[in-house]
Design an enzyme around this catalytic site. Structure first.
Site, PDB file in Angstrom:
ATOM      1  N   SER A 194      32.947  27.464  42.486  1.00  0.00           N
ATOM      2  CA  SER A 194      32.865  25.939  42.043  1.00  0.00           C
ATOM      3  C   SER A 194      33.957  25.723  41.012  1.00  0.00           C
ATOM      4  O   SER A 194      34.444  24.446  40.710  1.00  0.00           O
ATOM      5  CB  SER A 194      31.475  25.659  41.625  1.00  0.00           C
ATOM      6  OG  SER A 194      31.215  26.352  40.418  1.00  0.00           O
ATOM      7  N   ASN A 195      34.392  26.544  40.225  1.00  0.00           N
ATOM      8  CA  ASN A 195      35.333  26.516  39.103  1.00  0.00           C
ATOM      9  C   ASN A 195      36.879  26.298  40.031  1.00  0.00           C
ATOM     10  O   ASN A 195      37.365  25.558  39.532  1.00  0.00           O
ATOM     11  CB  ASN A 195      35.580  27.850  38.253  1.00  0.00           C
ATOM     12  CG  ASN A 195      34.478  27.795  37.155  1.00  0.00           C
ATOM     13  OD1 ASN A 195      34.391  26.963  36.183  1.00  0.00           O
ATOM     14  ND2 ASN A 195      33.405  28.599  37.356  1.00  0.00           N
ATOM     15  N   MET A 238      34.711  39.567  40.599  1.00  0.00           N
ATOM     16  CA  MET A 238      33.850  40.332  40.057  1.00  0.00           C
ATOM     17  C   MET A 238      34.351  41.661  40.100  1.00  0.00           C
ATOM     18  O   MET A 238      33.607  42.883  40.004  1.00  0.00           O
ATOM     19  CB  MET A 238      32.575  40.405  41.150  1.00  0.00           C
ATOM     20  CG  MET A 238      32.032  38.832  41.201  1.00  0.00           C
ATOM     21  SD  MET A 238      31.371  38.363  39.445  1.00  0.00           S
ATOM     22  CE  MET A 238      29.945  39.490  39.044  1.00  0.00           C
ATOM     23  N   ARG A 239      35.893  41.972  40.069  1.00  0.00           N
ATOM     24  CA  ARG A 239      36.484  43.231  39.875  1.00  0.00           C
ATOM     25  C   ARG A 239      37.240  43.208  38.554  1.00  0.00           C
ATOM     26  O   ARG A 239      37.838  42.321  38.188  1.00  0.00           O
ATOM     27  CB  ARG A 239      37.186  43.699  41.001  1.00  0.00           C
ATOM     28  CG  ARG A 239      36.403  43.931  42.185  1.00  0.00           C
ATOM     29  CD  ARG A 239      37.089  44.104  43.368  1.00  0.00           C
ATOM     30  NE  ARG A 239      36.431  44.147  44.676  1.00  0.00           N
ATOM     31  CZ  ARG A 239      35.895  45.053  45.276  1.00  0.00           C
ATOM     32  NH1 ARG A 239      35.874  46.288  44.717  1.00  0.00           N
ATOM     33  NH2 ARG A 239      35.303  44.972  46.476  1.00  0.00           N
ATOM     34  N   HIS A 297      34.515  32.808  31.218  1.00  0.00           N
ATOM     35  CA  HIS A 297      33.276  33.887  31.171  1.00  0.00           C
ATOM     36  C   HIS A 297      32.032  33.056  30.794  1.00  0.00           C
ATOM     37  O   HIS A 297      32.138  32.160  29.721  1.00  0.00           O
ATOM     38  CB  HIS A 297      33.342  35.208  30.196  1.00  0.00           C
ATOM     39  CG  HIS A 297      32.249  35.787  30.146  1.00  0.00           C
ATOM     40  ND1 HIS A 297      31.932  36.936  30.975  1.00  0.00           N
ATOM     41  CD2 HIS A 297      31.190  35.973  29.014  1.00  0.00           C
ATOM     42  CE1 HIS A 297      31.014  37.440  30.464  1.00  0.00           C
ATOM     43  NE2 HIS A 297      30.378  37.094  29.390  1.00  0.00           N
TER      44      HIS A 297
HETATM   45  C1  GRF Z   1      31.096  31.337  36.627  1.00  0.00           C
HETATM   46  O1  GRF Z   1      29.880  31.417  35.956  1.00  0.00           O
HETATM   47  C2  GRF Z   1      32.129  32.402  35.782  1.00  0.00           C
HETATM   48  O2  GRF Z   1      31.756  32.088  34.351  1.00  0.00           O
HETATM   49  C3  GRF Z   1      31.992  33.715  36.238  1.00  0.00           C
HETATM   50  O3  GRF Z   1      31.503  33.649  37.320  1.00  0.00           O
HETATM   51  C4  GRF Z   1      31.027  32.439  37.815  1.00  0.00           C
HETATM   52  C5  GRF Z   1      31.712  32.115  38.979  1.00  0.00           C
HETATM   53  O4  GRF Z   1      31.305  30.960  39.606  1.00  0.00           O
HETATM   54  N1  GRF Z   1      33.078  34.381  35.850  1.00  0.00           N
HETATM   55  P1  GRF Z   1      32.028  29.958  40.909  1.00  0.00           P
HETATM   56  O5  GRF Z   1      32.281  31.192  41.830  1.00  0.00           O
HETATM   57  O6  GRF Z   1      33.458  29.348  40.275  1.00  0.00           O
HETATM   58  O7  GRF Z   1      31.136  28.994  41.372  1.00  0.00           O
END
Ligand code: GRF
Length: 194
Positions: A16-17, A95-96, A114
């Site tokens: 989503s980001n 996630m790494r 974060h």
């Molecule tokens: C977000 O909450 C970000 O802060 C964390 O992982 C999540 C990623 O969400 N590092 P998305 O995959 O961007 O929806």
């Protein structure tokens, strides 16, 4: 000369980001170009969403480790970044842990978001940590990435109230809304600060 910064977005999850960043670029709110979207998870939604925007994607080879890439993955990542002439590495739910040789290849050019007001609640499921701690507020932080996890220089932060009755899910959803505002605006500042 075309000096639009070329970004690689790295993510392991739903992306989503990434979507917020690409939409900001398309709306003219962020002067950048996403050159490639990279994932360590072959079936991650972020790759599907990137392809839907017509952006190039790449998947890294499986790692022998859970929390970091192996040597083969590191080499593959650097090759993808080189081939796509990437200037900045933008982590979006990756996630790494980022290690050498990536850190050395992109000094002060790797950025993360974060889901807490760092330095509070580093690490995994930060929204759950904030709830369990009984905090009144939390938020999100955009920061540079260095060898210490969630500890690089802070670029920007946005607060989010913790409401009575919040569950981990409702709180994380509100933090994500804040993330989608904060990440494009923080990047717009940092990419062009010279
Ligand atoms: C977000 O909450 C970000 O802060 C964390 O992982 C999540 C990623 O969400 N590092 P998305 O995959 O961007 O929806």
């Amino acid at each position: 000369m075309n000096d639009t910064p070329r970004l690689a977005v790295l993510g392991s999850g739903k992306g989503s980001n990434f979507v917020a960043l690409q939409e900001a670029i398309l709306a003219g709110r962020l002067n950048a170009r996403i050159a490639v979207v990279v994932s360590d998870v072959p079936d991650a939604a972020i790759l599907v969403r990137a392809a839907a925007f017509g952006l190039p994607t790449a998947t890294l080879p499986p790692s022998p480790f859970r929390t970091k890439l192996g040597p083969e993955g590191e080499a593959a990542l650097l090759e993808v970044l080189r081939t796509n002439k990437v200037d900045w590495v933008v982590l979006a739910g990756y996630m790494r842990v980022v290690k050498e040789p990536l850190l050395a290849a992109y000094p002060n050019r790797i950025i993360n978001i974060h889901p807490s007001l760092l330095p509070a609640f580093k690490g995994l499921r930060a929204w759950e940590q904030a709830l369990s701690a009984g905090a009144a507020e939390t938020g999100c932080t955009v920061h540079f990435v260095n060898r210490d996890v969630d500890a690089g220089e802070i670029i920007a932060q946005q607060r989010v109230d913790i409401l009575p009755g919040d569950t981990p899910e409702t709180l994380h959803a509100r933090i994500q809304i804040a993330e989608h505002e904060l990440y494009p605006s923080a990047l717009a500042k940092v990419l062009h600060r010279g």
